[in-house]
Design a protein around this motif. Structure first.
Motif, PDB file in Angstrom:
ATOM      1  N   THR A   1      32.627  41.298  38.781  1.00  0.00           N
ATOM      2  CA  THR A   1      33.108  42.663  38.798  1.00  0.00           C
ATOM      3  C   THR A   1      34.516  42.685  39.373  1.00  0.00           C
ATOM      4  OG1 THR A   1      30.852  43.361  39.279  1.00  0.00           O
ATOM      5  CG2 THR A   1      32.566  45.001  39.561  1.00  0.00           C
ATOM      6  N   THR A   2      35.426  43.283  38.649  1.00  0.00           N
ATOM      7  CA  THR A   2      36.770  43.454  39.182  1.00  0.00           C
ATOM      8  C   THR A   2      36.754  44.679  40.075  1.00  0.00           C
ATOM      9  OG1 THR A   2      37.712  42.496  37.197  1.00  0.00           O
ATOM     10  CG2 THR A   2      39.193  43.756  38.589  1.00  0.00           C
ATOM     11  N   GLN A   3      36.914  44.450  41.375  1.00  0.00           N
ATOM     12  CA  GLN A   3      36.901  45.558  42.321  1.00  0.00           C
ATOM     13  C   GLN A   3      38.171  46.390  42.184  1.00  0.00           C
ATOM     14  OE1 GLN A   3      34.327  46.408  44.038  1.00  0.00           O
ATOM     15  NE2 GLN A   3      33.172  44.615  43.418  1.00  0.00           N
ATOM     16  N   GLU A   4      39.280  45.685  42.088  1.00  0.00           N
ATOM     17  CA  GLU A   4      40.534  46.409  41.909  1.00  0.00           C
ATOM     18  C   GLU A   4      41.623  45.480  41.382  1.00  0.00           C
ATOM     19  OE1 GLU A   4      42.155  46.103  46.509  1.00  0.00           O
ATOM     20  OE2 GLU A   4      41.188  47.941  45.845  1.00  0.00           O
ATOM     21  N   VAL A   5      42.439  46.040  40.551  1.00  0.00           N
ATOM     22  CA  VAL A   5      43.666  45.378  40.116  1.00  0.00           C
ATOM     23  C   VAL A   5      44.776  46.335  40.507  1.00  0.00           C
ATOM     24  CG1 VAL A   5      45.016  44.515  38.185  1.00  0.00           C
ATOM     25  CG2 VAL A   5      42.543  44.235  38.186  1.00  0.00           C
ATOM     26  N   THR A   6      45.605  45.913  41.433  1.00  0.00           N
ATOM     27  CA  THR A   6      46.654  46.799  41.912  1.00  0.00           C
ATOM     28  C   THR A   6      48.009  46.313  41.417  1.00  0.00           C
ATOM     29  OG1 THR A   6      46.801  45.542  43.966  1.00  0.00           O
ATOM     30  CG2 THR A   6      45.390  47.491  43.971  1.00  0.00           C
ATOM     31  N   LEU A   7      48.846  47.254  41.116  1.00  0.00           N
ATOM     32  CA  LEU A   7      50.213  46.955  40.739  1.00  0.00           C
ATOM     33  C   LEU A   7      51.007  46.929  42.038  1.00  0.00           C
ATOM     34  CD1 LEU A   7      52.240  46.530  38.458  1.00  0.00           C
ATOM     35  CD2 LEU A   7      52.488  49.008  38.337  1.00  0.00           C
ATOM     36  N   ASN A   8      51.176  45.723  42.592  1.00  0.00           N
ATOM     37  CA  ASN A   8      51.868  45.598  43.876  1.00  0.00           C
ATOM     38  C   ASN A   8      53.346  45.915  43.748  1.00  0.00           C
ATOM     39  OD1 ASN A   8      49.432  44.849  44.928  1.00  0.00           O
ATOM     40  ND2 ASN A   8      49.937  42.694  45.177  1.00  0.00           N
TER      41      ASN A   8
ATOM     42  N   VAL B   1      53.491  54.603  34.402  1.00  0.00           N
ATOM     43  CA  VAL B   1      53.715  55.982  34.823  1.00  0.00           C
ATOM     44  C   VAL B   1      52.863  56.299  36.051  1.00  0.00           C
ATOM     45  CG1 VAL B   1      53.516  58.406  34.135  1.00  0.00           C
ATOM     46  CG2 VAL B   1      54.302  56.697  32.491  1.00  0.00           C
ATOM     47  N   ASP B   2      51.574  55.957  35.999  1.00  0.00           N
ATOM     48  CA  ASP B   2      50.669  56.226  37.122  1.00  0.00           C
ATOM     49  C   ASP B   2      50.738  55.155  38.198  1.00  0.00           C
ATOM     50  OD1 ASP B   2      49.836  58.461  35.745  1.00  0.00           O
ATOM     51  OD2 ASP B   2      48.112  57.457  34.842  1.00  0.00           O
ATOM     52  N   ASN B   3      51.449  54.065  37.920  1.00  0.00           N
ATOM     53  CA  ASN B   3      51.596  52.951  38.860  1.00  0.00           C
ATOM     54  C   ASN B   3      50.224  52.379  39.257  1.00  0.00           C
ATOM     55  OD1 ASN B   3      53.177  51.130  40.252  1.00  0.00           O
ATOM     56  ND2 ASN B   3      53.123  52.334  42.138  1.00  0.00           N
ATOM     57  N   ASN B   4      49.367  52.135  38.244  1.00  0.00           N
ATOM     58  CA  ASN B   4      48.057  51.552  38.519  1.00  0.00           C
ATOM     59  C   ASN B   4      47.651  50.607  37.395  1.00  0.00           C
ATOM     60  OD1 ASN B   4      47.113  53.051  36.381  1.00  0.00           O
ATOM     61  ND2 ASN B   4      45.875  54.434  37.599  1.00  0.00           N
ATOM     62  N   ALA B   5      46.540  49.955  37.619  1.00  0.00           N
ATOM     63  CA  ALA B   5      46.009  49.024  36.617  1.00  0.00           C
ATOM     64  C   ALA B   5      44.494  49.137  36.589  1.00  0.00           C
ATOM     65  CB  ALA B   5      46.440  47.605  36.961  1.00  0.00           C
ATOM     66  N   THR B   6      43.918  48.976  35.409  1.00  0.00           N
ATOM     67  CA  THR B   6      42.457  48.971  35.257  1.00  0.00           C
ATOM     68  C   THR B   6      42.059  47.720  34.496  1.00  0.00           C
ATOM     69  OG1 THR B   6      42.611  50.231  33.207  1.00  0.00           O
ATOM     70  CG2 THR B   6      42.271  51.491  35.228  1.00  0.00           C
ATOM     71  N   SER B   7      40.792  47.343  34.645  1.00  0.00           N
ATOM     72  CA  SER B   7      40.347  46.135  33.943  1.00  0.00           C
ATOM     73  C   SER B   7      38.877  46.212  33.585  1.00  0.00           C
ATOM     74  CB  SER B   7      40.607  44.900  34.804  1.00  0.00           C
ATOM     75  OG  SER B   7      39.817  44.966  35.953  1.00  0.00           O
ATOM     76  N   ILE B   8      38.519  45.442  32.560  1.00  0.00           N
ATOM     77  CA  ILE B   8      37.139  45.275  32.114  1.00  0.00           C
ATOM     78  C   ILE B   8      36.911  43.777  31.964  1.00  0.00           C
ATOM     79  CG2 ILE B   8      35.478  45.712  30.272  1.00  0.00           C
ATOM     80  CD1 ILE B   8      37.122  48.233  29.588  1.00  0.00           C
ATOM     81  N   CYS B   9      35.855  43.271  32.615  1.00  0.00           N
ATOM     82  CA  CYS B   9      35.612  41.822  32.610  1.00  0.00           C
ATOM     83  C   CYS B   9      34.289  41.473  31.922  1.00  0.00           C
ATOM     84  CB  CYS B   9      35.577  41.282  34.038  1.00  0.00           C
ATOM     85  SG  CYS B   9      37.157  41.414  34.876  1.00  0.00           S
ATOM     86  N   LYS B  10      34.278  40.296  31.303  1.00  0.00           N
ATOM     87  CA  LYS B  10      33.072  39.741  30.699  1.00  0.00           C
ATOM     88  C   LYS B  10      32.927  38.302  31.216  1.00  0.00           C
ATOM     89  CE  LYS B  10      34.078  42.230  26.471  1.00  0.00           C
ATOM     90  NZ  LYS B  10      34.686  42.076  25.172  1.00  0.00           N
ATOM     91  N   SER B  11      31.686  37.877  31.406  1.00  0.00           N
ATOM     92  CA  SER B  11      31.481  36.510  31.872  1.00  0.00           C
ATOM     93  C   SER B  11      30.259  35.892  31.229  1.00  0.00           C
ATOM     94  CB  SER B  11      31.316  36.495  33.390  1.00  0.00           C
ATOM     95  OG  SER B  11      30.127  37.162  33.752  1.00  0.00           O
ATOM     96  N   LYS B  12      30.246  34.564  31.222  1.00  0.00           N
ATOM     97  CA  LYS B  12      29.079  33.834  30.738  1.00  0.00           C
ATOM     98  C   LYS B  12      29.050  32.477  31.420  1.00  0.00           C
ATOM     99  CE  LYS B  12      31.213  31.870  26.616  1.00  0.00           C
ATOM    100  NZ  LYS B  12      31.104  31.641  25.185  1.00  0.00           N
ATOM    101  N   VAL B  13      27.862  31.886  31.449  1.00  0.00           N
ATOM    102  CA  VAL B  13      27.681  30.586  32.094  1.00  0.00           C
ATOM    103  C   VAL B  13      27.017  29.648  31.105  1.00  0.00           C
ATOM    104  CG1 VAL B  13      26.509  29.342  33.934  1.00  0.00           C
ATOM    105  CG2 VAL B  13      27.456  31.576  34.385  1.00  0.00           C
ATOM    106  N   LYS B  14      27.489  28.405  31.083  1.00  0.00           N
ATOM    107  CA  LYS B  14      26.837  27.360  30.292  1.00  0.00           C
ATOM    108  C   LYS B  14      26.313  26.314  31.259  1.00  0.00           C
ATOM    109  CE  LYS B  14      29.241  27.750  25.924  1.00  0.00           C
ATOM    110  NZ  LYS B  14      30.035  27.058  24.923  1.00  0.00           N
ATOM    111  N   PHE B  15      25.047  25.974  31.092  1.00  0.00           N
ATOM    112  CA  PHE B  15      24.419  24.948  31.939  1.00  0.00           C
ATOM    113  C   PHE B  15      24.261  23.667  31.151  1.00  0.00           C
ATOM    114  CE2 PHE B  15      23.165  28.853  33.981  1.00  0.00           C
ATOM    115  CZ  PHE B  15      23.355  28.550  35.301  1.00  0.00           C
TER     116      PHE B  15
END
Length: 188
Positions: A42-49, A174-188
């Motif tokens: 989960t991406t908690q936050e992506v900030t535009l520093n 314009v809003d000086n922010n960033a959003t994100s959507i993440c996907k993950s998978k694991v291979k054993f």
């Protein structure tokens, strides 16, 4: 002292039954409780520093992003991963890299991973879509991370595992922010 055949048969039957019970229990536990599950990233936050642009020299544009990701391990075994790198790309071109230090996530635990990524403007400007995206005030980046390691169950069973994570990041100037959507998978 001699053991009668009847006693020997009873002993073998009881041993066989106990062995079957142990095997069935172990297989049932493996496929229900200990079956490897996908980590939850989960991406908690992506900030535009910072976003700096030199009007006289557009190639002197730099974007600094702060990324905080939480990785939850829903498994009953820990996951130890090796040192890795997160790659940030823009429309297929790699723009930045950020190191990830080796660490471990305990069984049914979580770990916060924070990093700062510097995207250098010279690489962005060379992409033909950059100015079109700047006009729309939104820049879309993609980050990808591969964590190689091993899953450890009951401190005895070790299985190699690789976790892949991809995040789509939208930076709104314009809003000086960033959003994100993440996907993950694991291979054993």
């Amino acid at each position: 002292m001699t053991i009668s055949r009847r006693t020997l048969k009873i002993c073998c039957a009881v041993t066989t039954i106990l062995l079957i019970i142990i095997i069935v229990t172990a297989v049932t536990l493996y496929y229900t409780l200990f079956k490897p599950k996908q980590p939850i990233i989960t991406t908690q936050e992506v900030t535009l520093n910072s976003f700096t642009i030199n009007v006289f020299d557009v190639t002197d544009t730099n974007i600094t992003l702060g990324v905080k990701v939480t990785v939850k391990n829903p498994n009953y075994g820990g996951f130890q991963y090796e040192k890795s790198t997160t790659y940030m790309s823009y429309r297929g071109d790699v723009m930045a890299e950020a190191p990830i230090l080796e660490d471990s996530i305990p069984a049914r635990g979580q770990r916060n991973i924070s990093t700062t990524v510097l995207v250098v403007g010279k690489k962005l400007i060379t992409n033909s879509n950059f100015f079109k995206d700047m006009e729309s005030k939104v820049l879309n980046l993609t980050s990808s991370t591969t964590l190689k390691g091993k899953a450890i169950v009951l401190k005895v069973f070790k299985k190699k595992a690789t976790s892949y994570s991809t995040c789509d990041i939208s930076i709104n100037f314009v809003d000086n922010n960033a959003t994100s959507i993440c996907k993950s998978k694991v291979k054993f």
